[in-house]
Structure formats: structure tokens, C-alpha cells
Design an enzyme around this catalytic site. Structure first.
Site, PDB file in Angstrom:
ATOM      1  CB  CYS A 198      -0.910   0.128   1.276  1.00 32.62           C
ATOM      2  SG  CYS A 198      -0.006   0.048   2.860  1.00 32.62           S
ATOM      3  CG  ASP A 247      -0.145   3.595   4.138  1.00 34.19           C
ATOM      4  OD1 ASP A 247      -0.050   4.548   3.569  1.00 34.19           O
ATOM      5  OD2 ASP A 247      -1.175   2.813   4.365  1.00 34.19           O
ATOM      6  CB  CYS A 301      -4.707   2.188   7.059  1.00 35.78           C
ATOM      7  SG  CYS A 301      -4.230   0.772   7.695  1.00 35.78           S
ATOM      8  CB  CYS A 305      -2.209  -2.910   7.896  1.00 33.20           C
ATOM      9  SG  CYS A 305      -3.355  -2.619   6.548  1.00 33.20           S
TER      10      CYS A 305
HETATM   11 FE1  FES Z   1      -1.470   0.823   4.429  1.00 39.01          FE
HETATM   12 FE2  FES Z   1      -2.945  -0.332   6.171  1.00 39.01          FE
HETATM   13  S1  FES Z   1      -3.330   0.272   4.238  1.00 39.01           S
HETATM   14  S2  FES Z   1      -0.841  -0.019   6.443  1.00 39.01           S
END
Ligand code: FES
Length: 211
Positions: free
Chosen positions: A36, A38, A63, A107
Site C-alpha cells: 500500500c 504506507d 491506516c 497492515c
Molecule cells: Fe497501508 Fe494499512 S493500508 S498500512
């Protein structure tokens, strides 16, 4: 449709434990999720004698599930030895949160990867790694795949930011296709140095930017 989170996930998301940074950390790591884009940063304080984690903090750029799993793994890891904490799995974190929707598995994987990378950072910095493989261009490239390009949320190798890598006599040189005054240049440079400098045979890490 909203994602069905457990009450525990929501509670840890709203009131995350151990959030923040440790300025005089004994180890730290920033990890990015290839799924993702992140990121999570994990900071450790470790008792030198018994190698127990005495303090741990995290910063999440992810998230709700990532914040909640960051919160729970820091709770699980605090007070454990590095060897014990290394074996904490994303499944244990997810179970402790009362489960995560399958679409959010990555995540919790990110949070656990962040913890393991911080432990590895400690072990490398303190000469606890027995593996003595010489640093090669390929090893450097592999590590750089864990440095995120925040502009697009993918790592700097996949986004062709890395123009050249050279390894010679304990010096690693990484040339980036990025101007030195770019808003993320300093953060990317710091992350590269953090990932490479702890290696046993690396003395200097030099990051070159375009003009
Ligand atoms: Fe990226 Fe959860 S969607 S860490």
C-alpha cells in the site's frame, strides 16, 4: 461499506499506546509496505546486559489497522528480550486485536516488519550479527527496496530513483535521480544511511543527488 473492525482495533486506533519517537534510541527502523506504500517507524531502547526491550515507540504513516497493530506489537514487545520479540508474528498481533479483516493483513505485516527491522538494526549496530557476508551491490539494492519514495508510495528501487550503486573499501555510494533540494531528499538520505551503515563492513555511506 465501512471495514468491520473489532472493538479492540478501534480502541487501539483511537488511543494508540507507545506513539512517538525516542530521540536517543538504541535502534530504529523505517519500513514501507509494498502492498500500500504506507510506512511505519519503530524506535527501541534496549538493556545492554540482558537485551530486554525497556522502551519502544512507533510512528505510523498508515491506516487504522496499522496504527492499531503498531500499538499492540509495541505492547507485546515491551519487556521482552530481542530474541523473544523477534518471534512476534503478524498473526499474534492480529489475534490480540480480536482479528483483522483479510484485506488488512498487510497492515499488521508492516508493523511486525518494522519491529523486526528495528531489532536487526540493534543487532547490527552492536555486533550481534554472526553472518559476515561481504556487502555487495546486490545486498545494497535489496536493502534499498525497503526505502520508500514518499512521492508515490513505492520503494526507491522500483520507482527508478536509484541511478547507481558502488561498493568499495567500506564505502557505499548511492546515486539518486533526485535533486538535493527536493522536499523528501533529506528523509530519504537518512533512511538510506540508517539501512546501510550498521552493516559490519560498511564505514561510510554517501548519497549523491542530481544538481
Ligand atoms: Fe497501508 Fe494499512 S493500508 S498500512
Amino acid at each position: 461499506m465501512p471495514i468491520p473492525y473489532s472493538e479492540t482495533v478501534m480502541e487501539h486506533f483511537r488511543h494508540p499506546r507507545n506513539v512517538g519517537r525516542i530521540e536517543d534510541a538504541d535502534a530504529k527502523a523505517v519500513e514501507g509496505s509494498p502492498a500500500c506504500g504506507d510506512m511505519v517507524a519503530v524506535y527501541l531502547k534496549v538493556d545492554e546486559d540482558d537485551k530486554r526491550i525497556t522502551d519502544i515507540k512507533f510512528e505510523s504513516y498508515g491506516c487504522a489497522s496499522n496504527i492499531a497493530t503498531g500499538s499492540i506489537i509495541t505492547e507485546l514487545a515491551k519487556g521482552k528480550t530481542l530474541d523473544e520479540a523477534k518471534h512476534i508474528t503478524w498473526k499474534q498481533a492480529a489475534d490480540a486485536l480480536g482479528g483483522l479483516p483479510p484485506i488488512k493483513t498487510h497492515c499488521s505485516v508492516l508493523a511486525v516488519d518494522g519491529l523486526r527491522a528495528a531489532i536487526q538494526n540493534y543487532e547490527e549496530r552492536h555486533g550481534l550479527v554472526t553472518e559476515r557476508e561481504p556487502t555487495t551491490v546486490e545486498i545494497v539494492r535489496k536493502r534499498l527496496k525497503h526505502v520508500m519514495n514518499p512521492v508515490v508510495g513505492l520503494d526507491i528501487v522500483r520507482t527508478n530513483l536509484v541511478e547507481d550503486i558502488a561498493v568499495e573499501d567500506g564505502t557505499v555510494r548511492v546515486r539518486l535521480n533526485l535533486p538535493a533540494d527536493h522536499q523528501f531528499a533529506a528523509a530519504i538520505e537518512e533512511d538510506i544511511v540508517d539501512k546501510l551503515e550498521p552493516r559490519w563492513d560498511v564505514e561510510h555511506v554517501i548519497v549523491d543527488f542530481t544538481e
